[in-house]
Design a protein around this motif. Structure first.
Motif, PDB file in Angstrom:
ATOM      1  N   ALA A  97       0.815  -1.217   0.000  1.00 35.54           N
ATOM      2  CA  ALA A  97       0.000   0.000   0.000  1.00 35.54           C
ATOM      3  C   ALA A  97       0.853   1.274   0.000  1.00 35.54           C
ATOM      4  CB  ALA A  97      -0.923  -0.006   1.225  1.00 35.54           C
ATOM      5  N   ALA A  98       2.162   1.126   0.000  1.00 38.34           N
ATOM      6  CA  ALA A  98       3.044   2.305   0.059  1.00 38.34           C
ATOM      7  C   ALA A  98       2.854   3.166  -1.187  1.00 38.34           C
ATOM      8  CB  ALA A  98       4.493   1.876   0.197  1.00 38.34           C
ATOM      9  N   PRO A  99       2.672   4.473  -1.006  1.00 43.41           N
ATOM     10  CA  PRO A  99       2.369   5.338  -2.142  1.00 43.41           C
ATOM     11  C   PRO A  99       3.571   5.712  -3.011  1.00 43.41           C
ATOM     12  CG  PRO A  99       2.415   6.626  -0.131  1.00 43.41           C
ATOM     13  CD  PRO A  99       2.599   5.182   0.268  1.00 43.41           C
ATOM     14  N   ASP A 100       4.787   5.604  -2.467  1.00 43.18           N
ATOM     15  CA  ASP A 100       5.943   6.055  -3.240  1.00 43.18           C
ATOM     16  C   ASP A 100       7.207   5.396  -2.693  1.00 43.18           C
ATOM     17  OD1 ASP A 100       6.916   7.571  -0.947  1.00 43.18           O
ATOM     18  OD2 ASP A 100       5.452   9.115  -1.478  1.00 43.18           O
ATOM     19  N   PRO A 101       8.319   5.536  -3.421  1.00 42.77           N
ATOM     20  CA  PRO A 101       9.574   4.911  -2.961  1.00 42.77           C
ATOM     21  C   PRO A 101      10.002   5.365  -1.567  1.00 42.77           C
ATOM     22  CG  PRO A 101       9.792   5.569  -5.251  1.00 42.77           C
ATOM     23  CD  PRO A 101       8.479   6.128  -4.755  1.00 42.77           C
ATOM     24  N   GLN A 102       9.813   6.651  -1.233  1.00 43.03           N
ATOM     25  CA  GLN A 102      10.222   7.128   0.096  1.00 43.03           C
ATOM     26  C   GLN A 102       9.476   6.379   1.197  1.00 43.03           C
ATOM     27  OE1 GLN A 102      12.772   9.421   0.824  1.00 43.03           O
ATOM     28  NE2 GLN A 102      12.461   8.450   2.796  1.00 43.03           N
ATOM     29  N   ALA A 103       8.185   6.128   0.986  1.00 38.42           N
ATOM     30  CA  ALA A 103       7.404   5.377   1.981  1.00 38.42           C
ATOM     31  C   ALA A 103       7.947   3.963   2.111  1.00 38.42           C
ATOM     32  CB  ALA A 103       5.925   5.360   1.590  1.00 38.42           C
ATOM     33  N   ILE A 104       8.373   3.362   1.015  1.00 39.79           N
ATOM     34  CA  ILE A 104       8.952   2.016   1.061  1.00 39.79           C
ATOM     35  C   ILE A 104      10.264   2.043   1.836  1.00 39.79           C
ATOM     36  CG2 ILE A 104      10.008   0.206  -0.369  1.00 39.79           C
ATOM     37  CD1 ILE A 104       7.859   0.913  -2.493  1.00 39.79           C
ATOM     38  N   TYR A 105      11.114   3.053   1.575  1.00 37.60           N
ATOM     39  CA  TYR A 105      12.369   3.173   2.313  1.00 37.60           C
ATOM     40  C   TYR A 105      12.102   3.312   3.806  1.00 37.60           C
ATOM     41  CZ  TYR A 105      14.117   4.567  -2.348  1.00 37.60           C
ATOM     42  OH  TYR A 105      14.423   4.635  -3.663  1.00 37.60           O
ATOM     43  N   ASP A 106      11.154   4.202   4.149  1.00 37.33           N
ATOM     44  CA  ASP A 106      10.837   4.449   5.557  1.00 37.33           C
ATOM     45  C   ASP A 106      10.337   3.182   6.247  1.00 37.33           C
ATOM     46  OD1 ASP A 106      11.572   7.079   5.178  1.00 37.33           O
ATOM     47  OD2 ASP A 106       9.509   7.833   5.047  1.00 37.33           O
ATOM     48  N   LEU A 107       9.465   2.448   5.560  1.00 39.54           N
ATOM     49  CA  LEU A 107       8.962   1.196   6.133  1.00 39.54           C
ATOM     50  C   LEU A 107      10.088   0.178   6.310  1.00 39.54           C
ATOM     51  CD1 LEU A 107       5.615   0.812   4.170  1.00 39.54           C
ATOM     52  CD2 LEU A 107       5.856   1.113   6.647  1.00 39.54           C
ATOM     53  N   GLY A 108      10.982   0.109   5.327  1.00 39.60           N
ATOM     54  CA  GLY A 108      12.087  -0.848   5.425  1.00 39.60           C
ATOM     55  C   GLY A 108      12.946  -0.630   6.650  1.00 39.60           C
ATOM     56  N   VAL A 109      13.349   0.622   6.890  1.00 38.95           N
ATOM     57  CA  VAL A 109      14.205   0.864   8.046  1.00 38.95           C
ATOM     58  C   VAL A 109      13.418   0.752   9.351  1.00 38.95           C
ATOM     59  CG1 VAL A 109      16.012   2.156   6.873  1.00 38.95           C
ATOM     60  CG2 VAL A 109      14.035   3.373   7.746  1.00 38.95           C
ATOM     61  N   GLU A 110      12.162   1.182   9.349  1.00 39.66           N
ATOM     62  CA  GLU A 110      11.351   1.061  10.565  1.00 39.66           C
ATOM     63  C   GLU A 110      11.216  -0.400  10.992  1.00 39.66           C
ATOM     64  OE1 GLU A 110       6.692   1.408  11.987  1.00 39.66           O
ATOM     65  OE2 GLU A 110       7.297   2.451  10.159  1.00 39.66           O
ATOM     66  N   TYR A 111      10.911  -1.278  10.042  1.00 38.19           N
ATOM     67  CA  TYR A 111      10.712  -2.680  10.387  1.00 38.19           C
ATOM     68  C   TYR A 111      12.036  -3.401  10.656  1.00 38.19           C
ATOM     69  CZ  TYR A 111       5.705  -2.597  10.001  1.00 38.19           C
ATOM     70  OH  TYR A 111       4.378  -2.350  10.246  1.00 38.19           O
ATOM     71  N   ALA A 112      13.118  -2.964  10.050  1.00 32.50           N
ATOM     72  CA  ALA A 112      14.429  -3.537  10.381  1.00 32.50           C
ATOM     73  C   ALA A 112      14.744  -3.290  11.856  1.00 32.50           C
ATOM     74  CB  ALA A 112      15.518  -2.947   9.488  1.00 32.50           C
ATOM     75  N   VAL A 113      14.468  -2.074  12.314  1.00 31.96           N
ATOM     76  CA  VAL A 113      14.693  -1.732  13.723  1.00 31.96           C
ATOM     77  C   VAL A 113      13.795  -2.565  14.625  1.00 31.96           C
ATOM     78  CG1 VAL A 113      14.380   0.102  15.435  1.00 31.96           C
ATOM     79  CG2 VAL A 113      15.563   0.589  13.304  1.00 31.96           C
ATOM     80  N   ARG A 114      12.525  -2.661  14.272  1.00 32.39           N
ATOM     81  CA  ARG A 114      11.580  -3.395  15.112  1.00 32.39           C
ATOM     82  C   ARG A 114      11.886  -4.886  15.158  1.00 32.39           C
ATOM     83  NH1 ARG A 114       5.713  -1.515  13.373  1.00 32.39           N
ATOM     84  NH2 ARG A 114       5.141  -2.944  15.063  1.00 32.39           N
ATOM     85  N   LEU A 115      12.211  -5.480  14.018  1.00 33.98           N
ATOM     86  CA  LEU A 115      12.479  -6.921  13.978  1.00 33.98           C
ATOM     87  C   LEU A 115      13.760  -7.293  14.713  1.00 33.98           C
ATOM     88  CD1 LEU A 115      11.444  -7.738  10.330  1.00 33.98           C
ATOM     89  CD2 LEU A 115      10.519  -8.823  12.375  1.00 33.98           C
ATOM     90  N   LEU A 116      14.755  -6.428  14.641  1.00 38.12           N
ATOM     91  CA  LEU A 116      16.049  -6.750  15.235  1.00 38.12           C
ATOM     92  C   LEU A 116      16.255  -6.104  16.602  1.00 38.12           C
ATOM     93  CD1 LEU A 116      18.106  -6.450  11.957  1.00 38.12           C
ATOM     94  CD2 LEU A 116      17.354  -8.540  13.106  1.00 38.12           C
ATOM     95  N   ASP A 117      15.206  -5.451  17.125  1.00 36.26           N
ATOM     96  CA  ASP A 117      15.291  -4.767  18.418  1.00 36.26           C
ATOM     97  C   ASP A 117      16.520  -3.861  18.470  1.00 36.26           C
ATOM     98  OD1 ASP A 117      12.956  -5.924  19.489  1.00 36.26           O
ATOM     99  OD2 ASP A 117      14.064  -7.748  19.977  1.00 36.26           O
ATOM    100  N   ALA A 118      16.723  -3.102  17.403  1.00 35.08           N
ATOM    101  CA  ALA A 118      17.877  -2.220  17.305  1.00 35.08           C
ATOM    102  C   ALA A 118      17.517  -0.811  17.783  1.00 35.08           C
ATOM    103  CB  ALA A 118      18.360  -2.163  15.849  1.00 35.08           C
ATOM    104  N   SER A 119      18.513  -0.002  18.035  1.00 28.70           N
ATOM    105  CA  SER A 119      18.269   1.368  18.480  1.00 28.70           C
ATOM    106  C   SER A 119      18.112   2.321  17.299  1.00 28.70           C
ATOM    107  CB  SER A 119      19.397   1.844  19.390  1.00 28.70           C
ATOM    108  OG  SER A 119      20.621   1.800  18.689  1.00 28.70           O
ATOM    109  N   GLY A 120      18.461   1.906  16.108  1.00 30.61           N
ATOM    110  CA  GLY A 120      18.307   2.755  14.943  1.00 30.61           C
ATOM    111  C   GLY A 120      18.769   2.048  13.696  1.00 30.61           C
ATOM    112  N   ALA A 121      18.456   2.643  12.544  1.00 30.91           N
ATOM    113  CA  ALA A 121      18.874   2.079  11.267  1.00 30.91           C
ATOM    114  C   ALA A 121      18.940   3.195  10.241  1.00 30.91           C
ATOM    115  CB  ALA A 121      17.897   1.008  10.797  1.00 30.91           C
ATOM    116  N   PHE A 122      19.736   2.991   9.242  1.00 25.96           N
ATOM    117  CA  PHE A 122      19.826   3.921   8.120  1.00 25.96           C
ATOM    118  C   PHE A 122      19.772   3.118   6.836  1.00 25.96           C
ATOM    119  CE2 PHE A 122      22.023   6.072  11.545  1.00 25.96           C
ATOM    120  CZ  PHE A 122      21.459   7.339  11.502  1.00 25.96           C
TER     121      PHE A 122
END
Length: 194
Positions: A97-122
């Motif tokens: 449902a992501a409307p554009d590439p930026q939304a896909i990028y944002d979702l990718g890093v958000e879920y990487a952090v959540r899945l790996l219990d990390a403090s941040g991601a880039f």
């Protein structure tokens, strides 16, 4: 390991001093399903304090404790796996449902952090057409009201090129990771998509 009874810990080189008043100890390994979870250690300030049958009492207790530890760790691992699968399913639904590439990028890093219990991601991106790189910060930092970071850089700013900047050779026509200095406190820059 095997259970042990030590009548005088001061004469046993294996003894690790936790309490200097200790003179005698009994210890039994906590083993379940072939995995060592720890050691149940009982100490006394009196030398030779534990009778010959003390290990017969301690070992079954240690076995039960090991089973409880095993069940608890197995349950936590199953809960984490279920959580991870739920997050991955949620990510898949949100990506479609992501409307554009930026939304896909944002979702990718958000879920990487959540899945790996990390403090941040880039997310480090490189566009060969514009010879520029970009870093997208994770959405959790955005949600916490810290300033999101988008940093741009050209290969000209990396005198040896993208492959040497990342420390690895890069195949042609692929995204290349670049090293960026990015984080809260850098000047605000608008997010830009390639």
């Amino acid at each position: 390991g095997q259970a042990v009874r030590v009548l005088d810990v001061t004469a046993d080189p294996r003894y690790y001093v936790v309490d200097p008043r200790t003179r005698a100890e009994i210890a039994a390994p906590l083993v379940a399903e072939g995995r060592l979870y720890g050691v149940l250690n009982v100490e006394s300030e009196a030398a030779a304090a534990f009778p010959d049958d003390a290990l017969d009492l301690l070992q079954p207790f240690a076995a039960e404790a090991a089973i409880a530890l095993h069940i608890g760790r197995t349950r936590r691992a199953e809960q984490k796996r279920l959580r991870d699968l739920t997050l991955l399913r949620e990510l898949g639904l949100r990506l479609t449902a992501a409307p554009d590439p930026q939304a896909i990028y944002d979702l990718g890093v958000e879920y990487a952090v959540r899945l790996l219990d990390a403090s941040g991601a880039f997310l480090h991106l490189y566009d060969p057409e514009s010879d520029a790189g970009r870093v997208t910060d994770d959405a959790r930092r955005v949600a916490s009201n810290e300033r999101p970071v988008t940093s741009r850089s050209t290969l000209a700013e990396h005198p040896r090129g993208a492959s040497e900047a990342s420390g690895r050779p890069s195949p042609p026509d692929t995204l290349t990771g670049l090293t960026f200095i990015a984080g809260p406190g850098l000047p605000d820059r608008p997010r830009q998509s390639f």
